[in-house]
Design a protein around this motif. Sequence first.
Motif, short mmCIF file in Angstrom:
data_model
loop_
_atom_site.label_atom_id
_atom_site.label_comp_id
_atom_site.label_asym_id
_atom_site.label_seq_id
_atom_site.Cartn_x
_atom_site.Cartn_y
_atom_site.Cartn_z
N LEU A 357 0.83 -1.20 0.00
CA LEU A 357 0.00 0.00 0.00
C LEU A 357 0.86 1.25 0.00
O LEU A 357 1.96 1.28 0.56
CB LEU A 357 -0.93 -0.01 1.21
CG LEU A 357 -1.94 -1.15 1.27
CD1 LEU A 357 -2.84 -1.01 2.49
CD2 LEU A 357 -2.78 -1.21 -0.02
N SER A 358 0.35 2.29 -0.64
CA SER A 358 1.09 3.53 -0.78
C SER A 358 0.14 4.71 -0.69
O SER A 358 -1.08 4.58 -0.91
CB SER A 358 1.82 3.56 -2.14
OG SER A 358 2.39 4.82 -2.40
N SER A 359 0.69 5.87 -0.38
CA SER A 359 -0.10 7.10 -0.39
C SER A 359 -0.36 7.56 -1.82
O SER A 359 -1.19 8.44 -2.06
CB SER A 359 0.64 8.22 0.36
OG SER A 359 1.84 8.56 -0.33
N ARG A 360 0.34 6.94 -2.76
CA ARG A 360 0.19 7.29 -4.18
C ARG A 360 -0.39 6.09 -4.92
O ARG A 360 0.30 5.08 -5.10
CB ARG A 360 1.55 7.70 -4.75
CG ARG A 360 2.15 8.92 -4.05
CD ARG A 360 3.61 9.13 -4.40
NE ARG A 360 4.46 8.06 -3.88
CZ ARG A 360 5.73 7.90 -4.24
NH1 ARG A 360 6.27 8.70 -5.13
NH2 ARG A 360 6.44 6.92 -3.71
N PRO A 361 -1.64 6.17 -5.34
CA PRO A 361 -2.28 5.02 -5.99
C PRO A 361 -1.51 4.47 -7.18
O PRO A 361 -1.62 3.29 -7.50
CB PRO A 361 -3.65 5.58 -6.42
CG PRO A 361 -3.93 6.64 -5.41
CD PRO A 361 -2.61 7.27 -5.12
N THR A 362 -0.72 5.30 -7.84
CA THR A 362 0.08 4.82 -8.97
C THR A 362 1.25 3.98 -8.52
O THR A 362 1.94 3.38 -9.36
CB THR A 362 0.59 6.01 -9.80
OG1 THR A 362 1.18 6.99 -8.93
CG2 THR A 362 -0.54 6.67 -10.57
N PHE A 363 1.52 3.92 -7.22
CA PHE A 363 2.62 3.11 -6.69
C PHE A 363 2.13 1.87 -5.95
O PHE A 363 2.91 1.22 -5.26
CB PHE A 363 3.50 3.95 -5.76
CG PHE A 363 4.59 4.71 -6.45
CD1 PHE A 363 5.90 4.27 -6.42
CD2 PHE A 363 4.29 5.86 -7.16
CE1 PHE A 363 6.91 4.97 -7.07
CE2 PHE A 363 5.29 6.57 -7.82
CZ PHE A 363 6.59 6.13 -7.77
N LEU A 364 0.85 1.54 -6.06
CA LEU A 364 0.35 0.33 -5.43
C LEU A 364 0.99 -0.90 -6.06
O LEU A 364 1.52 -0.86 -7.17
CB LEU A 364 -1.17 0.25 -5.59
CG LEU A 364 -2.01 1.25 -4.78
CD1 LEU A 364 -3.46 1.20 -5.23
CD2 LEU A 364 -1.89 0.98 -3.29
N GLY A 365 0.93 -2.01 -5.33
CA GLY A 365 1.46 -3.26 -5.87
C GLY A 365 2.94 -3.41 -5.61
O GLY A 365 3.38 -3.49 -4.46
N ALA A 366 3.74 -3.41 -6.67
CA ALA A 366 5.19 -3.53 -6.53
C ALA A 366 5.81 -2.23 -6.02
O ALA A 366 6.94 -2.23 -5.53
CB ALA A 366 5.82 -3.91 -7.86
N GLY A 367 5.08 -1.13 -6.13
CA GLY A 367 5.57 0.15 -5.63
C GLY A 367 6.81 0.64 -6.33
O GLY A 367 7.65 1.29 -5.72
N ILE A 368 6.92 0.35 -7.62
CA ILE A 368 8.17 0.62 -8.32
C ILE A 368 7.93 1.48 -9.55
O ILE A 368 6.91 1.35 -10.22
CB ILE A 368 8.86 -0.72 -8.71
CG1 ILE A 368 10.36 -0.53 -8.91
CG2 ILE A 368 8.20 -1.36 -9.91
CD1 ILE A 368 11.14 -1.83 -8.86
N ARG A 369 8.86 2.39 -9.80
CA ARG A 369 8.75 3.29 -10.95
C ARG A 369 10.11 3.46 -11.63
O ARG A 369 11.10 3.77 -10.98
CB ARG A 369 8.24 4.66 -10.48
CG ARG A 369 8.15 5.74 -11.56
CD ARG A 369 7.14 5.41 -12.64
NE ARG A 369 5.86 5.02 -12.10
CZ ARG A 369 4.90 5.87 -11.74
NH1 ARG A 369 5.11 7.15 -11.81
NH2 ARG A 369 3.76 5.43 -11.27
N PHE A 370 10.12 3.19 -12.95
CA PHE A 370 11.33 3.39 -13.76
C PHE A 370 11.11 4.62 -14.63
O PHE A 370 10.06 4.75 -15.27
CB PHE A 370 11.59 2.17 -14.65
CG PHE A 370 11.55 0.86 -13.93
CD1 PHE A 370 12.45 0.59 -12.90
CD2 PHE A 370 10.61 -0.11 -14.26
CE1 PHE A 370 12.41 -0.62 -12.24
CE2 PHE A 370 10.57 -1.32 -13.59
CZ PHE A 370 11.47 -1.58 -12.58
N SER A 371 12.09 5.49 -14.69
CA SER A 371 11.96 6.72 -15.49
C SER A 371 13.24 6.99 -16.26
O SER A 371 14.34 6.85 -15.71
CB SER A 371 11.64 7.92 -14.60
OG SER A 371 10.38 7.79 -13.97
#
Length: 476
Positions: A357-371
């Motif tokens: 769980l995260s405060s940012r719904p786009t980070f739910l699940g694996a909570g990972i972001r590649f940019s």
Amino acid sequence: SQYILNLIKNIYFSYYNVLCTVPDDRVSSRRNLDIPEALDTLERCYRLLASARPIRTPLSASSNKSTPPHVLGRFLKRQVFDLIKYRITKLDHNLFDVIWPAVKKLPDNRNVVQIVEEDFPGGVTAPDYYVYEVFTEFMTPLIKDLHNININSDFPQHPISDFKKNSLLSESSQPLVEINIDSGDDFVLTGTMECSRNLSGFELPLNLKIGKLEFVERIITTVLMRDDFARIIEQLSPESDQKGGSYYTLNEILEKPSEICAALAATGVLISLCEREEIDDCNRLHGKQWPYGRGVFVSDDKTVAVWINVHDHLRVVTSTPADAPGEIGLTFSKLSCIMTYLHEKLDFVFDEKLGHLSSRPTFLGAGIRFSLIVNFPGLSKDIDNIKHLCAVRGLQYRETLSPDIARISNYQCLSITESNCFNDFVTATSNLLHLEKDVSMQNSAHITTMLSNIFRRKRSSLADIHDIEKFQAKTN
């Protein structure tokens, strides 16, 4: 009259919400929102979102043409709005606290706008964990759309984290993987990877008082300052002289001038931050205690930053090497080693459907972001085409100040493991860069026409991918 009909409707939905509040309800406040000013604000927000709703083809979050009001307006229909507008979570957050990033008029300050857009790209935030259940009629289909999941299907169980599974393995069984998607350093300018987690037993930082913020800070920093973590950091960059890292409070980061802030910005691991005077509603963004109880652990070579109590309890950010910005394999390996260690030492909150769980719904699940920040001198000549290409490949495309340069990142990290998420990102970005290279090298009208035909078709990712692969085979 219309007034009486609206009054009856409001009474009905109020009564309905009361009936839905059951004794074992542990997520709502078990009372209704009855503040006229708050309800009026919500009504204005609904009208704003409804006016932004596309008349014909609804825009999904991954269309790369949609705005947060477009996305929210698609799911916050009148029937849903009337059903949930009276609800309050057990921590006293209402619907406005969820949708404010999409509807609030922000100050004319690029720093603030960048913070809101980067941290809440879907136009929604979770002020507490309970909004996912209290406003489920709105949040569930929206979350599916934000993560490219079929909104008509049920949520599958989120898989166990690769980092948790790796903790059962020895360090020698996790070799560093080298994958450079731009070996010639032609297009990729910089790259970052972020993974967020929240500790079990604590509310989100937004809701914590000074004592709990300091407690979370102490728990995490104690782990980060251990000798065995220093050895991991040292092994990840054997060519450098680093022996671990240092911890800085957020006050040290925000002071002007700040040498450490400049160093983090130079290596790409500085996250967007906002000072209290920059936004009139900073409490809604960071909570009442900002910036106390927050800070960042920084590795000696400044390529790893572990942010504490900024939106989420833990945010690990790593950057690609300055001399090889396309080297995302080693960067992901470094992130994996760090997260595997943290999973061994800390207990993170986890939901069987929504994952971490995260405060940012786009980070739910694996909570990972590649940019990646990428230069597209060829493909960017037709913005609609490159946005469509990114959409069918599951990539978010965000323009920068330069028309040729864009930030591309993954959309989905829910219902998928970290390694699968990374592999999908590698495939998508490699394909994109290959097309850019073809266009830049050959620069023929035939290529431009074929790309246009591929990109402008109605969205059908499987068909598009097959056509792109055929096209690449012809040009090779």
